[in-house]
Design a protein around this motif. Structure first.
Motif, PDB file in Angstrom:
ATOM      1  N   TYR A  98      24.266  19.882  34.688  1.00 49.76           N
ATOM      2  CA  TYR A  98      23.765  20.182  33.350  1.00 49.76           C
ATOM      3  C   TYR A  98      23.662  18.905  32.509  1.00 49.76           C
ATOM      4  O   TYR A  98      22.640  18.651  31.867  1.00 49.76           O
ATOM      5  N   LEU A  99      24.712  18.072  32.538  1.00 54.66           N
ATOM      6  CA  LEU A  99      24.696  16.825  31.780  1.00 54.66           C
ATOM      7  C   LEU A  99      23.651  15.856  32.320  1.00 54.66           C
ATOM      8  O   LEU A  99      22.989  15.157  31.544  1.00 54.66           O
TER       9      LEU A  99
ATOM     10  N   ARG B 280      20.184  17.024  31.106  1.00 57.25           N
ATOM     11  CA  ARG B 280      20.012  16.685  29.685  1.00 57.25           C
ATOM     12  C   ARG B 280      19.792  15.198  29.501  1.00 57.25           C
ATOM     13  O   ARG B 280      18.991  14.779  28.672  1.00 57.25           O
TER      14      ARG B 280
ATOM     15  N   LYS C 208      16.212  14.208  30.524  1.00 56.80           N
ATOM     16  CA  LYS C 208      15.197  14.661  29.563  1.00 56.80           C
ATOM     17  C   LYS C 208      14.988  13.670  28.418  1.00 56.80           C
ATOM     18  O   LYS C 208      13.888  13.571  27.894  1.00 56.80           O
ATOM     19  N   THR C 209      16.047  12.977  28.010  1.00 55.10           N
ATOM     20  CA  THR C 209      15.940  12.086  26.841  1.00 55.10           C
ATOM     21  C   THR C 209      16.087  10.616  27.195  1.00 55.10           C
ATOM     22  O   THR C 209      16.205   9.787  26.296  1.00 55.10           O
TER      23      THR C 209
ATOM     24  N   CYS D  24      27.044  12.481  24.272  1.00 57.17           N
ATOM     25  CA  CYS D  24      25.920  13.309  23.837  1.00 57.17           C
ATOM     26  C   CYS D  24      25.907  13.415  22.319  1.00 57.17           C
ATOM     27  O   CYS D  24      26.896  13.833  21.726  1.00 57.17           O
TER      28      CYS D  24
ATOM     29  N   ASN E 256      22.130  21.415  18.357  1.00 59.27           N
ATOM     30  CA  ASN E 256      21.007  20.978  19.183  1.00 59.27           C
ATOM     31  C   ASN E 256      21.274  19.603  19.789  1.00 59.27           C
ATOM     32  O   ASN E 256      21.709  18.694  19.085  1.00 59.27           O
ATOM     33  N   HIS E 257      20.990  19.477  21.064  1.00 59.62           N
ATOM     34  CA  HIS E 257      21.161  18.199  21.749  1.00 59.62           C
ATOM     35  C   HIS E 257      20.067  17.239  21.296  1.00 59.62           C
ATOM     36  O   HIS E 257      18.888  17.576  21.315  1.00 59.62           O
TER      37      HIS E 257
ATOM     38  N   SER F 285      21.385  11.821  25.047  1.00 54.88           N
ATOM     39  CA  SER F 285      22.538  11.508  25.890  1.00 54.88           C
ATOM     40  C   SER F 285      22.517  10.019  26.193  1.00 54.88           C
ATOM     41  O   SER F 285      21.478   9.480  26.585  1.00 54.88           O
TER      42      SER F 285
END
Length: 146
Positions: free
Chosen positions: A65-66, A69, A72-73, A114, A121-122, A125
């Motif tokens: 999961y980490l 995330r 994605k960024t 994070c 909201n994220h 990271s």
């Protein structure tokens, strides 16, 4: 400015290609082994394998999961100062004060920090190997206590 270099981005993508299938299918293999061990009449072995499968699966899914995330960024960056951060991603920028980032979390086992806004909201990271990470962490520790 805090950002991930091209070499870090490439290594993160390479790790994702290898680790995401391991995290996803490794847990399934452990549960399959647990299912097969239920045929064993020794209950202690079955409980041990079940416990190991649950612990490893929890850590694996959390890490997956980490990692997702983070991927994605990874191409984003941000600048920080005494007032907060200005996050730049895909041509747009958003500013956040330090008080809006109180929900941010550190994951030392994955070497990731994070940034999470006050709504949960994220935002971004950050891997420990990002440029200016140590200066950012010192200021974040001072401003939000994390």
């Amino acid at each position: 400015m805090v950002s991930h270099s091209k070499s870090i981005q490439i290594s993160a993508y390479f790790c994702a290609v290898i680790l995401i299938p391991v995290y996803a299918f490794g847990s399934m293999a452990l549960f399959y082994a647990t299912y097969k061990s239920t045929l064993n009449p020794d209950i202690l072995i079955t409980l041990f394998i079940t416990t190991v499968a649950i612990v490893v699966s929890f850590f694996g899914y959390k890490s997956m999961y980490l990692l997702i995330r983070f991927i994605k960024t990874i191409k984003g960056s941000f600048e920080f100062d005494e007032n907060g951060i200005c996050f730049n991603f895909q041509g747009s920028s958003n500013s956040y004060s330090w008080s809006e980032l109180k929900n941010s979390k550190n994951y030392p086992s994955c070497q990731v920090f994070c940034l999470i806004d006050s709504n949960g909201n994220h935002i971004y990271s950050i891997w420990e190997y990002a440029s200016n990470y140590s200066q950012f962490r010192k200021l974040a520790l001072e401003k939000i206590g994390i």
